[in-house]
Design an enzyme around this catalytic site. Structure first.
Site, PDB file in Angstrom:
ATOM      1  N   ARG A  27      -0.327 -13.185   3.588  1.00  0.00           N
ATOM      2  CA  ARG A  27       1.150 -13.584   3.427  1.00  0.00           C
ATOM      3  C   ARG A  27       1.769 -13.453   4.943  1.00  0.00           C
ATOM      4  O   ARG A  27       3.057 -13.933   5.275  1.00  0.00           O
ATOM      5  CB  ARG A  27       1.814 -12.762   2.548  1.00  0.00           C
ATOM      6  CG  ARG A  27       1.225 -13.164   1.213  1.00  0.00           C
ATOM      7  CD  ARG A  27       1.699 -12.520   0.081  1.00  0.00           C
ATOM      8  NE  ARG A  27       2.951 -12.665  -0.297  1.00  0.00           N
ATOM      9  CZ  ARG A  27       3.838 -12.230  -1.161  1.00  0.00           C
ATOM     10  NH1 ARG A  27       3.314 -11.127  -1.819  1.00  0.00           N
ATOM     11  NH2 ARG A  27       5.198 -12.584  -1.253  1.00  0.00           N
ATOM     12  N   ARG A  39      12.643  -3.360  -8.406  1.00  0.00           N
ATOM     13  CA  ARG A  39      11.199  -2.881  -8.985  1.00  0.00           C
ATOM     14  C   ARG A  39      11.423  -2.327 -10.383  1.00  0.00           C
ATOM     15  O   ARG A  39      12.482  -2.744 -10.975  1.00  0.00           O
ATOM     16  CB  ARG A  39      10.477  -2.001  -8.093  1.00  0.00           C
ATOM     17  CG  ARG A  39      10.011  -2.551  -6.694  1.00  0.00           C
ATOM     18  CD  ARG A  39       9.386  -1.575  -5.670  1.00  0.00           C
ATOM     19  NE  ARG A  39      10.444  -0.937  -5.171  1.00  0.00           N
ATOM     20  CZ  ARG A  39      10.249  -0.076  -4.114  1.00  0.00           C
ATOM     21  NH1 ARG A  39       9.239   0.029  -3.664  1.00  0.00           N
ATOM     22  NH2 ARG A  39      11.293   0.520  -3.711  1.00  0.00           N
ATOM     23  N   HIS A  91      -8.350 -15.393   5.786  1.00  0.00           N
ATOM     24  CA  HIS A  91      -7.118 -15.005   6.268  1.00  0.00           C
ATOM     25  C   HIS A  91      -7.102 -14.206   7.682  1.00  0.00           C
ATOM     26  O   HIS A  91      -6.086 -13.417   8.042  1.00  0.00           O
ATOM     27  CB  HIS A  91      -6.104 -14.408   5.338  1.00  0.00           C
ATOM     28  CG  HIS A  91      -5.985 -15.371   4.111  1.00  0.00           C
ATOM     29  ND1 HIS A  91      -5.410 -16.559   4.021  1.00  0.00           N
ATOM     30  CD2 HIS A  91      -6.388 -15.269   2.954  1.00  0.00           C
ATOM     31  CE1 HIS A  91      -5.233 -17.304   3.021  1.00  0.00           C
ATOM     32  NE2 HIS A  91      -5.786 -16.453   2.146  1.00  0.00           N
ATOM     33  N   LYS A 151       3.697   5.866   5.714  1.00  0.00           N
ATOM     34  CA  LYS A 151       2.495   4.692   5.525  1.00  0.00           C
ATOM     35  C   LYS A 151       2.525   4.079   6.816  1.00  0.00           C
ATOM     36  O   LYS A 151       2.107   2.868   6.833  1.00  0.00           O
ATOM     37  CB  LYS A 151       3.282   3.913   4.522  1.00  0.00           C
ATOM     38  CG  LYS A 151       3.661   4.474   3.008  1.00  0.00           C
ATOM     39  CD  LYS A 151       4.311   3.379   2.161  1.00  0.00           C
ATOM     40  CE  LYS A 151       5.070   3.829   1.187  1.00  0.00           C
ATOM     41  NZ  LYS A 151       5.932   2.928   0.310  1.00  0.00           N
ATOM     42  N   PRO A 196       0.755  -1.163  -0.011  1.00  0.00           N
ATOM     43  CA  PRO A 196       0.163  -0.074  -0.083  1.00  0.00           C
ATOM     44  C   PRO A 196       0.805   1.245   0.040  1.00  0.00           C
ATOM     45  O   PRO A 196       1.751   1.372   0.629  1.00  0.00           O
ATOM     46  CB  PRO A 196      -0.636  -0.098   1.259  1.00  0.00           C
ATOM     47  CG  PRO A 196      -0.046  -1.061   2.274  1.00  0.00           C
ATOM     48  CD  PRO A 196       0.716  -2.064   0.943  1.00  0.00           C
ATOM     49  N   GLU A 197       0.304   2.314  -0.767  1.00  0.00           N
ATOM     50  CA  GLU A 197       1.300   3.444  -0.590  1.00  0.00           C
ATOM     51  C   GLU A 197       0.389   4.584   0.315  1.00  0.00           C
ATOM     52  O   GLU A 197      -0.839   4.211   0.709  1.00  0.00           O
ATOM     53  CB  GLU A 197       1.409   4.020  -2.161  1.00  0.00           C
ATOM     54  CG  GLU A 197       2.079   3.072  -3.155  1.00  0.00           C
ATOM     55  CD  GLU A 197       3.056   3.866  -3.872  1.00  0.00           C
ATOM     56  OE1 GLU A 197       3.544   4.889  -3.571  1.00  0.00           O
ATOM     57  OE2 GLU A 197       3.190   3.468  -4.963  1.00  0.00           O
TER      58      GLU A 197
END
Ligand SMILES: [Zn+2]
Length: 300
Positions: A117, A269, A95, A61, A2-3
Site C-alpha cells: 500500500r 478503531r 510489491h 515502533k 505492526p506493534e
C-alpha cells in the site's frame, strides 16, 4: 499495523543478518517509498551506496539502521511494509519497492523493502545514528532498560484522560498499540476510560507490569520466526493471535468470568473489554471520551 513486539522481531533479525554489511548497490523500483528523501531516488541510492550498516535500533515502533557515516536509514513500515533479508537469487516479491545489495555479512544477501500500500518507506536521517531527530519526541518503551517507571506513574496520575488514551500517547510511553493496550487493561481489570488521575500509583505500576508481560509473551512467541534467513513484519503474522484474551473477542465469554466481551468504537478503531471485570467508570463529564459509548450492565 505492526506493534512493538513485531518490530522488535524485525530489529533482532536485522541485527543478526545485516549489521556489519556494506551496501554495495541500491535499486529503487518505485519512487513513492523514498518520497521523504529531498533528492529523490537517485540521491537516496547515492547516499547509501558504499556505507556500512553498524547497528539495528528501535524506539517504540520506529526502526533505524545506523550507518558508519553517522547518518541512519529509517524504516517506516506503515500499514503493510515489510523488510526482508533475501538471497539475491530469490525471485522479486510482487510489491518489491527497494533493494539494497549487501556485502560482508551473511554472504551475498539483499535487504528488500516490500510494501503493497506504500504508506511506509525508507529515508536517510542526517546525523540520526544515535537517535534520529525525527523521532526525538518519542518516549522510551516499557521494554527499554532506561524506561522511567516513576515518571510514567506521575504523568498518568496528572492526567484526566482515559488510561487507554494515555497508553497510546507516544510522547508518554511508546510502542503500546491498540491490541496490546486492550490485553494489558484486561489483565489489570481496568476499563480504558478510567481517568489517569483516578488510578492509584499501585494500579498504574501493576498495569505497567501487565503491559510488559503482554509484550514479552508476544516476543517469546515471535522469537522463532526469524531463525530462517527471512525477516518479516506486517502486523498479520498471526503469532500473537493465539494468546489474545480481549482483542477481537466480542461476544465471546471472558476467560476469567464468562461474561460476554464487549466492543466499543475507540479513536477510529475498537476497544474490547469485559464489562464485569473492567467496569465502565461512572462519571458525568465525558467530554474526552470521543466515540465511546457507555456499556450497558451485563449479567453473566
Ligand atoms: Zn470478566
Amino acid at each position: 499495523m505492526p506493534e512493538l513486539p513485531e518490530v522488535e522481531v524485525v530489529r533482532a533479525g536485522l541485527e543478526r543478518h545485516v549489521v556489519g554489511a556494506t551496501i554495495v548497490a541500491v535499486e529503487v523500483l518505485h519512487p513513492r517509498p523514498v518520497r521523504r528523501h529531498p533528492t529523490g531516488a537517485a540521491g537516496f541510492a547515492a547516499e547509501l551506496t558504499g556505507r556500512r550498516l553498524v547497528g539495528a535500533r528501535r524506539r517504540g515502533k520506529y526502526l533505524w539502521l545506523p550507518l558508519d557515516s553517522g547518518d541512519a536509514v529509517m524504516a517506516h513500515l506503515g500499514m503493510s511494509g515489510q523488510l526482508l533479508v533475501q538471497r539475491p537469487t530469490a525471485p522479486y516479491e510482487r510489491h518489491l519497492r527497494i533493494r539494497m545489495v549487501l556485502e560482508g555479512s551473511d554472504d551475498g544477501t539483499e535487504l528488500r523493502f516490500v510494501d503493497q500500500r506504500m504508506f511506509g518507506g525508507l529515508s536517510v536521517s542526517a546525523g540520526g545514528a544515535e537517535l534520529p531527530p525525527e523521532i526525538g519526541h518519542i518516549a522510551r518503551d516499557p521494554l527499554d532498560p532506561l524506561f522511567d517507571d516513576a515518571e510514567l506513574v506521575r504523568r498518568v496520575r496528572r492526567s484526566s484522560s482515559g488510561i487507554k488514551r494515555i497508553l497510546l500517547n507516544q510522547s508518554v510511553v511508546s510502542g503500546v498499540g491498540n491490541i496490546y493496550a486492550d490485553e494489558a487493561l484486561w489483565r489489570a481489570r481496568l476499563h480504558g476510560e478510567r481517568p489517569g488521575n483516578r488510578l492509584t500509583a499501585t494500579q498504574v505500576r501493576e498495569l505497567l507490569g501487565h503491559v510488559r508481560d503482554v509484550m514479552n509473551d508476544a516476543l517469546a512467541q515471535g522469537g522463532t520466526s526469524f531463525d530462517a534467513l527471512y525477516v518479516n513484519v506486517n502486523g498479520e503474522s498471526g503469532y500473537f493471535d493465539r494468546s489474545l484474551h480481549a482483542y477481537g473477542r466480542e461476544d465471546e465469554p471472558c476467560e476469567r468470568c464468562g461474561t460476554p466481551m464487549r466492543r466499543v468504537a475507540f479513536m477510529n478503531r475498537s476497544s474490547y473489554f469485559c464489562p464485569a471485570c473492567q467496569p465502565v467508570p461512572r462519571r458525568r463529564a465525558a467530554a474526552r471520551s470521543v466515540g465511546t459509548t457507555p456499556a450497558a450492565p451485563t449479567t453473566g
